[in-house]
Design a protein around this motif. Structure first.
Motif, PDB file in Angstrom:
ATOM      1  N   UNK A 250      50.078 -11.818  16.626  1.00  0.00           N
ATOM      2  CA  UNK A 250      48.992 -11.450  15.726  1.00  0.00           C
ATOM      3  C   UNK A 250      48.960 -12.367  14.506  1.00  0.00           C
ATOM      4  N   UNK A 251      50.110 -12.637  13.929  1.00  0.00           N
ATOM      5  CA  UNK A 251      50.171 -13.492  12.740  1.00  0.00           C
ATOM      6  C   UNK A 251      49.634 -14.887  13.047  1.00  0.00           C
ATOM      7  N   UNK A 252      50.033 -15.411  14.183  1.00  0.00           N
ATOM      8  CA  UNK A 252      49.566 -16.743  14.568  1.00  0.00           C
ATOM      9  C   UNK A 252      48.054 -16.747  14.797  1.00  0.00           C
ATOM     10  N   UNK A 253      47.561 -15.746  15.497  1.00  0.00           N
ATOM     11  CA  UNK A 253      46.136 -15.698  15.794  1.00  0.00           C
ATOM     12  C   UNK A 253      45.273 -15.469  14.567  1.00  0.00           C
ATOM     13  N   UNK A 254      45.690 -14.566  13.688  1.00  0.00           N
ATOM     14  CA  UNK A 254      44.906 -14.272  12.492  1.00  0.00           C
ATOM     15  C   UNK A 254      44.910 -15.450  11.523  1.00  0.00           C
ATOM     16  N   UNK A 255      46.015 -16.175  11.472  1.00  0.00           N
ATOM     17  CA  UNK A 255      46.082 -17.356  10.609  1.00  0.00           C
ATOM     18  C   UNK A 255      45.064 -18.409  11.026  1.00  0.00           C
TER      19      UNK A 255
ATOM     20  N   UNK B  78      49.950  -3.993  11.404  1.00  0.00           N
ATOM     21  CA  UNK B  78      50.899  -3.080  12.038  1.00  0.00           C
ATOM     22  C   UNK B  78      50.892  -3.453  13.519  1.00  0.00           C
ATOM     23  N   UNK B  79      51.913  -4.175  13.965  1.00  0.00           N
ATOM     24  CA  UNK B  79      51.862  -4.760  15.308  1.00  0.00           C
ATOM     25  C   UNK B  79      52.008  -3.763  16.442  1.00  0.00           C
ATOM     26  N   UNK B  80      52.592  -2.595  16.124  1.00  0.00           N
ATOM     27  CA  UNK B  80      52.746  -1.540  17.127  1.00  0.00           C
ATOM     28  C   UNK B  80      52.899  -0.218  16.382  1.00  0.00           C
TER      29      UNK B  80
ATOM     30  N   UNK C 173      58.108  -6.866  17.368  1.00  0.00           N
ATOM     31  CA  UNK C 173      58.347  -8.194  16.799  1.00  0.00           C
ATOM     32  C   UNK C 173      57.521  -9.271  17.491  1.00  0.00           C
ATOM     33  N   UNK C 174      57.435  -9.203  18.803  1.00  0.00           N
ATOM     34  CA  UNK C 174      56.655 -10.207  19.518  1.00  0.00           C
ATOM     35  C   UNK C 174      55.160 -10.031  19.245  1.00  0.00           C
TER      36      UNK C 174
END
Length: 270
Positions: free
Chosen positions: A57-62, A95-97, A51-52
């Protein structure tokens, strides 16, 4: 690692993946508390690290492509409606992990998978092994790379060929058919339960072929592109290309087109 050159997008994606690995995943490896592991479904785990990592990743890719939709595995589990974004003009798939079950039990392999799709077709894929730092990436039409060096897929050269066949999501009849009609023609090895490991194995002369029943976008989008750009072949059982916005089962990956054709012909008979 030899860093990718002349590819600002890959440089940016790599930095985001390394950040998630450093901050969310690596510090928790073999240090998870029982309360930090949740069973989403039978034999399907999620951890606080998943989750973390997805949040980072979502923040960085955005920031890299603000116009792109984002579909993360854990966000889609919480809200399946998010899956409708997979066919948008641009979409990050996270896929974060990958390999959470391995990670939760304190063993490798596990990694991070990122793909970029355009109208349902993968145009970029990035695969990061958190422990070793191995970094695989591909851009559509530009080839595949391992740690920044161009890579050409190679078979194992053994006879019979080496196969990693996932039976986890096959029903009992399908499982029996695979074991009866496919398995005898190959040297079977265990699946790593980690697409971030399985696809590199197909390109690096470790495995020759793999069969996947479940083909979720976050598990396969990056690896399919990577293997195809390396000169191997990954496609649906009928030979049609993998698209991230299609809810279909069945996928074959192989280290060469010839090995793909051989296995696909056998699969078609069952």
């Amino acid at each position: 690692m030899t860093r990718p050159v002349n590819d600002p997008l890959t440089e940016a994606v790599y930095a985001v993946m390394a950040d998630a690995a450093d901050r969310a995943i690596r510090p928790r490896y073999q240090h998870l508390a029982a309360s930090e592991i949740i069973e989403k479904a039978h034999d399907d785990l999620v951890t606080v690290a998943d989750k973390e990592s997805e949040a980072i990743l979502s923040e960085g890719l955005a920031k890299i492509l603000p116009e792109a939709a984002i579909v993360g595995e854990e966000a889609a589990h919480a809200d399946p409606a998010i899956l409708s974004r997979l066919g948008e003009d641009l979409c990050w798939i996270i896929d974060p992990l990958d390999g959470t079950n391995n990670f939760a039990h304190g063993r490798p392999p596990f990694g991070i998978l990122i793909a970029l799709a355009q109208g349902g077709e993968t145009i970029g894929g990035w695969i990061f092994d958190v422990l070793s730092g191995r970094f695989c990436h591909a851009r559509r039409g530009e080839g595949a790379f391992l740690n920044g060096e161009r890579l050409t897929a190679r078979p194992t050269g053994t006879e019979p060929p080496v196969a990693a066949i996932s039976l986890m999501f096959a029903d009992s009849d399908r499982r029996a058919a695979l074991q009866t009609h496919i398995a005898p023609h190959y040297t079977l090895v265990d699946i790593p339960r980690c697409a971030a490991e399985q696809y590199p194995r197909l390109a690096l002369g470790v495995n020759d072929v793999s069969i996947f029943e479940r083909t979720l976008a976050w598990d396969h989008a990056a690896g399919v592109l990577f293997l195809n750009e390396a000169g191997g072949k990954a496609a649906r059982f009928d030979g049609s290309p993998y698209r991230v916005n299609e809810d279909r089962k069945g996928l074959i990956g192989a280290s060469s087109p010839a090995l793909w054709e051989e296995l696909a012909a056998r699969v078609a008979e069952i």
